[in-house]
Design a protein around this motif. Structure first.
Motif, short mmCIF file in Angstrom:
data_model
loop_
_atom_site.label_atom_id
_atom_site.label_comp_id
_atom_site.label_asym_id
_atom_site.label_seq_id
_atom_site.Cartn_x
_atom_site.Cartn_y
_atom_site.Cartn_z
N GLY A 1 1.07 -0.99 0.10
CA GLY A 1 0.04 0.01 -0.06
C GLY A 1 0.86 1.35 0.12
O GLY A 1 1.84 1.27 0.52
N ALA A 2 0.22 2.47 -0.60
CA ALA A 2 1.01 3.49 -0.55
C ALA A 2 1.07 4.22 0.80
O ALA A 2 0.17 4.13 1.61
CB ALA A 2 0.35 4.38 -1.59
N ALA B 1 6.84 -18.52 -2.69
CA ALA B 1 7.18 -18.72 -4.11
C ALA B 1 7.14 -17.18 -4.71
O ALA B 1 7.65 -17.06 -5.71
CB ALA B 1 6.28 -19.45 -4.57
N ALA B 2 6.40 -16.33 -4.07
CA ALA B 2 6.51 -14.77 -4.54
C ALA B 2 6.16 -14.05 -3.20
O ALA B 2 5.22 -14.08 -2.53
CB ALA B 2 5.48 -14.67 -5.42
N ALA B 3 7.32 -13.20 -3.35
CA ALA B 3 7.11 -12.14 -1.91
C ALA B 3 6.27 -10.92 -2.31
O ALA B 3 6.09 -10.37 -3.42
CB ALA B 3 8.63 -11.63 -1.61
N GLY B 4 5.68 -10.48 -1.26
CA GLY B 4 4.90 -9.34 -1.45
C GLY B 4 5.68 -8.09 -1.23
O GLY B 4 6.75 -7.98 -0.82
N GLY B 5 5.13 -7.07 -1.91
CA GLY B 5 5.98 -5.70 -1.84
C GLY B 5 5.82 -5.14 -0.65
O GLY B 5 4.70 -5.12 0.24
N GLN B 6 6.77 -4.29 -0.16
CA GLN B 6 6.57 -3.58 1.06
C GLN B 6 5.89 -2.27 0.88
O GLN B 6 5.84 -1.74 -0.19
CB GLN B 6 8.14 -2.95 1.33
N GLU C 1 5.46 -3.06 -5.69
CA GLU C 1 4.71 -4.23 -6.63
C GLU C 1 5.18 -5.57 -5.85
O GLU C 1 6.61 -5.69 -5.72
CB GLU C 1 5.07 -4.12 -8.04
N GLY C 2 4.47 -6.35 -5.83
CA GLY C 2 4.85 -7.89 -5.43
C GLY C 2 5.61 -8.49 -6.53
O GLY C 2 5.31 -8.17 -7.64
#
Length: 428
Positions: A18-19, A117-122, A146-147
């Motif tokens: 989130g922003a 498998a795929a990290a989320g974006g900070q 972005e994730g």
């Protein structure tokens, strides 16, 4: 329609962060409230979880995409956004995960093992985080990251105590249907079995073992003939092998020659398979007319001849292999392979096709991921952080000259080596 699949593709995408929020405290009797924008929440990750209740990869055949939840945006009054939900993707125990280049990333060989498998974006930081003595009212915040998104290959290697190996139509499916509750398709033509079948065999003393009926192998299987690689990989984790030769071979292939070819293919595929406990079985003894190899146990899946002896031999081999595993000597167990994926550190400078210098790296890209670089103090803040990271020195070493174009993430600007940092405030 087949309800079994042992290989597939998976597209995993982590949630976007989130922003951060740009907000200022506004209350009665407070003339100039300071910044109070909250941070955005981080995106969720996509996790693969080995689950003994999952038996196949069929769920990914037509629906390969898995995505995690996005993080929520920050709000005023320093209210931080909630993190996105993780997505747990359950796969069978024994699933091997590979990159698109074929590199093995992890082996989910035990129930409950998890792998990201795929990290989320900070999430992005709110403007309250950027307040300094020089700029007490920053009008900018950080955008969410972005994730991660990527394609992965999933391959299933069955976990079985015993693997039945033989030529097509050698009687493996009939055997497993007689000694367990498995009900595979049985017919009198080759390659009736195109997918492995598992059956649980129980002895009189309540000992249990899992037996896998491996689809028929042919000469050249170790080189991929007859889907050989797909079939052979299911033997890799077996504690013991039952090598089955056909006494009623339609092609009149001598059982000794069948044995030679089968062992040759196993050894060519994985030499260590020849070190596993092995039981030689001659099937169709009730109807066969060929001479069994020396030391073979003659059986009949139709009449039941030799089946009690075979079950005792398999149970003995499995008991011994499990005992070796307890002592750390089990050759049939791959163990719990864990492959760590540390977050890439630092950055690098690349040349684009149009000649621009591109800075690639998470820290540098997040530095310029601000909500409004034209806001007062935003560009000064960004280029001070870039200089602290050493981006200016890296660009100079890469050969950038004054007037050349540089890119960092979505930001493009003109580089000036005679300026204090990176040049004038960018317009794009």
């Amino acid at each position: 329609m087949s309800q079994f699949a042992d290989e597939c593709q998976l597209n995993a995408r982590g949630g976007d962060g989130g922003a951060g929020c740009v907000s200022f405290r506004r209350e009665a009797h407070v003339a100039k409230g300071g910044p109070d924008g909250g941070d955005g929440g981080s995106g969720g990750g996509v996790w693969l979880v080995a689950d003994h209740n999952a038996a196949s990869l069929i769920a990914f055949k037509d629906h390969p995409h898995r995505r995690a939840g996005n993080g929520r945006h920050g709000q005023g009054k320093r209210r931080h956004g909630a993190s996105g939900d993780d997505t747990l993707v359950r796969v069978p125990v024994g699933t091997v995960v590979k990159s698109q280049d074929g590199e093995v990333l992890t082996d989910l060989a035990a129930d409950g093992v998890r792998w990201l498998a795929a990290a989320g974006g900070q999430g992005g930081m709110g403007n309250a985080r950027f307040s300094t003595h020089q700029n007490r009212a920053p009008a900018f915040a950080e955008q969410g990251e972005e994730g991660e998104q990527r394609w992965l290959g999933l391959e299933l290697k069955l976990l079985a105590d015993v693997a039945l190996v033989g030529f097509p139509n050698a009687g493996k499916s009939t055997l497993i249907s007689r000694i367990s509750a498995a009900r595979p398709k049985i017919a009198d033509y080759p390659f009736t079995t195109l997918e492995p079948n598992l059956g649980v065999v129980r002895t009189d003393d309540d000992f249990e073992m899992v037996v896998a009926d491996i689809p028929g192998l042919i000469a050249g299987a170790s080189e991929g003939r007859g889907l050989g690689h797909r079939f052979l990989r299911h033997t890799e984790r077996a504690r013991a092998l039952v090598v089955m030769v056909d006494l009623a071979s339609v092609e009149e292939i001598p059982p000794v020659e069948q044995q030679r070819v089968l062992l040759e293919e196993l050894g060519a595929y994985r030499p260590e398979l020849l070190e596993r406990p092995r039981i030689l079985v001659a099937s169709k003894a009730d109807a066969g007319h060929l001479e069994p190899p020396p030391g073979a146990l003659c059986i009949s899946g139709v009449t039941g001849l030799g089946l009690p002896e075979l079950i005792r031999a398999m149970a003995g081999a499995v008991r011994a292999a499990r005992s070796d595993q307890d002592r750390g000597l089990d050759a049939g167990s791959s163990g719990d392979v864990v492959v760590h994926r540390p977050a890439p550190a630092g950055f690098r400078v690349e040349r684009a096709d149009d000649g621009a210098y591109v800075v690639v790296g998470r820290a540098a890209e997040r530095t310029v991921a601000l909500s409004d670089l034209s806001a007062p103090g935003a560009w000064d803040f960004a280029r001070r952080r870039l200089q602290k990271l050493g981006v200016d020195r890296a660009l100079a070493r890469a050969g950038i000259k004054s007037g050349d174009t540089a890119r960092i993430g979505a930001l493009e600007f003109e580089y000036h080596d005679d300026d204090e940092y990176f040049g004038e405030e960018p317009t794009s």
